[in-house]
Design an enzyme around this catalytic site. Structure first.
Site, short mmCIF file in Angstrom:
data_model
loop_
_atom_site.label_atom_id
_atom_site.label_comp_id
_atom_site.label_asym_id
_atom_site.label_seq_id
_atom_site.Cartn_x
_atom_site.Cartn_y
_atom_site.Cartn_z
CE LYS A 146 5.91 26.95 37.57
NZ LYS A 146 5.69 26.69 39.01
N1 NAD Z 1 6.72 20.31 42.62
C1 NAD Z 1 6.56 21.35 43.40
O1 NAD Z 1 7.39 21.63 44.27
C2 NAD Z 1 5.36 22.25 43.25
C3 NAD Z 1 5.29 23.39 44.07
C4 NAD Z 1 4.14 24.18 44.03
C5 NAD Z 1 3.12 23.84 43.18
N2 NAD Z 1 3.21 22.74 42.36
C6 NAD Z 1 2.08 22.46 41.49
O2 NAD Z 1 1.51 21.21 41.84
C7 NAD Z 1 0.95 20.59 40.67
C8 NAD Z 1 1.54 19.19 40.52
O3 NAD Z 1 2.96 19.31 40.43
P1 NAD Z 1 3.93 18.07 40.71
O4 NAD Z 1 5.27 18.65 40.93
O5 NAD Z 1 3.32 17.17 41.72
O6 NAD Z 1 3.93 17.38 39.28
P2 NAD Z 1 4.21 15.85 38.93
O7 NAD Z 1 4.58 15.82 37.51
O8 NAD Z 1 5.10 15.21 39.94
O9 NAD Z 1 2.75 15.17 39.12
C9 NAD Z 1 1.62 15.55 38.42
C10 NAD Z 1 0.55 14.47 38.66
O10 NAD Z 1 -0.66 14.88 38.02
C11 NAD Z 1 -1.09 13.85 37.13
N3 NAD Z 1 -1.79 14.49 36.02
C12 NAD Z 1 -1.26 15.13 34.96
N4 NAD Z 1 -2.24 15.57 34.15
C13 NAD Z 1 -3.40 15.22 34.73
C14 NAD Z 1 -4.76 15.38 34.39
N5 NAD Z 1 -5.11 16.02 33.26
N6 NAD Z 1 -5.69 14.90 35.24
C15 NAD Z 1 -5.33 14.27 36.37
N7 NAD Z 1 -4.07 14.07 36.75
C16 NAD Z 1 -3.12 14.53 35.93
C17 NAD Z 1 0.17 13.14 36.72
O11 NAD Z 1 -0.10 11.81 36.21
C18 NAD Z 1 0.91 13.12 38.05
O12 NAD Z 1 0.39 12.09 38.88
C19 NAD Z 1 1.22 21.57 39.54
O13 NAD Z 1 0.12 22.44 39.40
C20 NAD Z 1 2.43 22.34 40.02
O14 NAD Z 1 2.56 23.60 39.41
C21 NAD Z 1 4.31 21.95 42.39
#
Ligand code: NAD
Length: 419
Positions: free
Chosen positions: A106
């Site tokens: 990461k």
């Molecule tokens: N993008 C990927 O392929 C991927 C893969 C596996 C896991 N993840 C995990 O999924 C989660 C989200 O990732 P993503 O890629 O969708 O990110 P992103 O930046 O696209 O979206 C994050 C969302 O969460 C919201 N957010 C941020 N802080 C917040 C809070 N304190 N309370 C409520 N909402 C909040 C943001 O406004 C946004 O809507 C993370 O934990 C990430 O590690 C992502």
């Protein structure tokens, strides 16, 4: 939320517990409790107003025992070394649960990207890439998007790395724009994987979609995609939020309106309100009536302060590490099922793996093929985890750790310790 909560220590504690179930001696799995390599960089960036700012960045390689390291890059003001370690470790476990030949890594930068201009963000990405370039590459460590990073940023990363090497190397990063070697289906893959896992779980538990209202915290790449696909499958989506707060309607949200609004680049606000929909805080959202809750924002959202108040009977972790250890125990005592992150959100790394294969072989696969292969892998992983759960009478989280640890320890033993 207790301030001192340490997600990396939490992961190591669960590994200890899993090892005792599996009858492992300390030497069998001790390396998995220590990231293989940690790089900390100080990134100078010229700001648009001529001042200079230095940002802290990281790339943590947790394990390469099953293959090259793999894991996203996060730009967020709360990024720190311990969070990076936990996220890297979860990647090793996740790749092992879905049985793809990757280790875990990461990276991230401690920055609030909403405060940067596009040019500042591009300079930051390029300098960060240059500084981690000695340890990344298609054969050693392949980044991808995570919170606040996207396909465009991955394109800048690929270009920077390629410029440094002198030729185009698409396989250094996944989640790129399709026009420069990205895979069809990658952007939706994590959310699609969450949907597939929910569908597998409700089939297993004999729950009808129409009687299973869902709340999703975090309407980003993962959360919004999952919500839209689950709506297509007949699940009512009753709650949705972003960092500014959420909306809730027990009769179901108008997801078409929400999709248009959010994809238009807007934060969730009163424009999504329609008959019976009310505005709620993120804290309230988690405790509202629903059958299934999908935390898809950040870590540590379900903690000892709110785990006792959650009304959902099933939690499917879209985010990495959304549930603290103390909360896990409370949920277990309350017989709330937690489908763990290292299974539920593995769809992203699976399609990243497909993208990497396509880059290495100069191929471009059809979307149907990508989605079908993703579904097959996610289903197989679900069955592996459920079998462990039933065989050993453990939680789904412990079952997923058992599946992953067996594969990681087996690989370590087969390779042996060098020298
Ligand atoms: N993008 C990927 O392929 C991927 C893969 C596996 C896991 N993840 C995990 O999924 C989660 C989200 O990732 P993503 O890629 O969708 O990110 P992103 O930046 O696209 O979206 C994050 C969302 O969460 C919201 N957010 C941020 N802080 C917040 C809070 N304190 N309370 C409520 N909402 C909040 C943001 O406004 C946004 O809507 C993370 O934990 C990430 O590690 C992502």
């Amino acid at each position: 939320m207790p301030k001192k909560y340490d997600p990396y220590q939490n992961m190591c504690d669960i590994m200890d517990e899993a090892a005792s179930f599996l009858g492992y001696a300390k030497r069998d799995y001790e390396p998995l409790k220590h990231p293989e390599r940690e790089l900390v960089v100080a990134i100078p960036v010229e700001m648009d107003d001529g001042t200079l700012e230095v940002f802290q960045g990281y790339r943590i390689q947790h394990s390469s025992v099953r293959g090259p390291c793999k894991g996203g890059i996060r730009f967020h003001q709360d990024v720190d070394l311990n969070e990076m370690r936990a996220l890297a470790g979860w990647m090793s476990l996740k790749s092992a649960v879905v049985n793809i030949p990757y280790g875990g890594a990461k990276g991230g930068v401690t920055v609030d990207p909403s405060k940067l201009s596009r040019n500042e963000l591009r300079r930051l990405t390029r300098r960060y890439t240059a500084m981690i370039s000695p340890i990344i590459g298609p054969e050693r460590d392949i980044p991808a998007p995570d919170v606040n990073t996207n396909a465009e940023i991955m394109g800048w990363l690929m270009d920077t790395y390629s410029m440094l090497k002198g030729y185009t190397i698409p396989g250094v990063v996944t989640g790129k724009p399709v026009q420069i070697g990205g895979s069809l289906g990658r952007q939706e893959a994590t959310g699609r994987g969450v949907m597939l896992t929910v569908v597998d779980y409700v089939n297993y538990a004999k729950i009808e979609p129409a009687t299973c209202p869902i709340i999703v915290q975090g309407a980003g790449n993962v959360g919004l995609t999952a919500a839209l696909l689950l709506k297509e499958k007949g699940f009512p989506i009753v709650g949705l939020s972003d960092v500014t707060g959420g909306v809730y309607n027990p009769a179901g949200l108008d997801m078409e309106r929400a999709e248009k609004h959010i994809k238009g680049g807007n934060m969730i606000d009163t424009a999504i309100l329609h008959g019976g929909t009310k505005r709620v805080t993120n804290e309230e959202l988690l405790e509202l009536d629903c059958e299934l809750l999908i935390p898809a924002a950040l870590e540590n959202q379900i903690h000892e302060g709110n785990a006792g108040k959650i009304k959902a009977t099933v939690i499917v972790e879209g985010a990495n590490g959304p549930t603290t250890k103390a909360a896990d125990q409370i949920l277990q005592d309350r017989k709330i099922v937690v489908v763990p992150d290292i299974l539920a959100n593995a769809g992203g790394v699976v399609v990243s793996y497909f993208e990497w294969i396509q880059n290495l072989d100069h191929l471009s696969w059809e979307l149907e093929r990508v989605n079908q292969m993703l579904a097959d892998i996610m289903h197989k992983a679900f069955i592996d985890v459920i079998s462990q759960m039933n065989q050993r009478n453990v939680t789904m989280r412990m079952a997923a750790y058992l599946v992953a640890m067996e594969r990681l320890v087996e690989a370590t033993k087969l390779r042996g310790i060098f020298p």
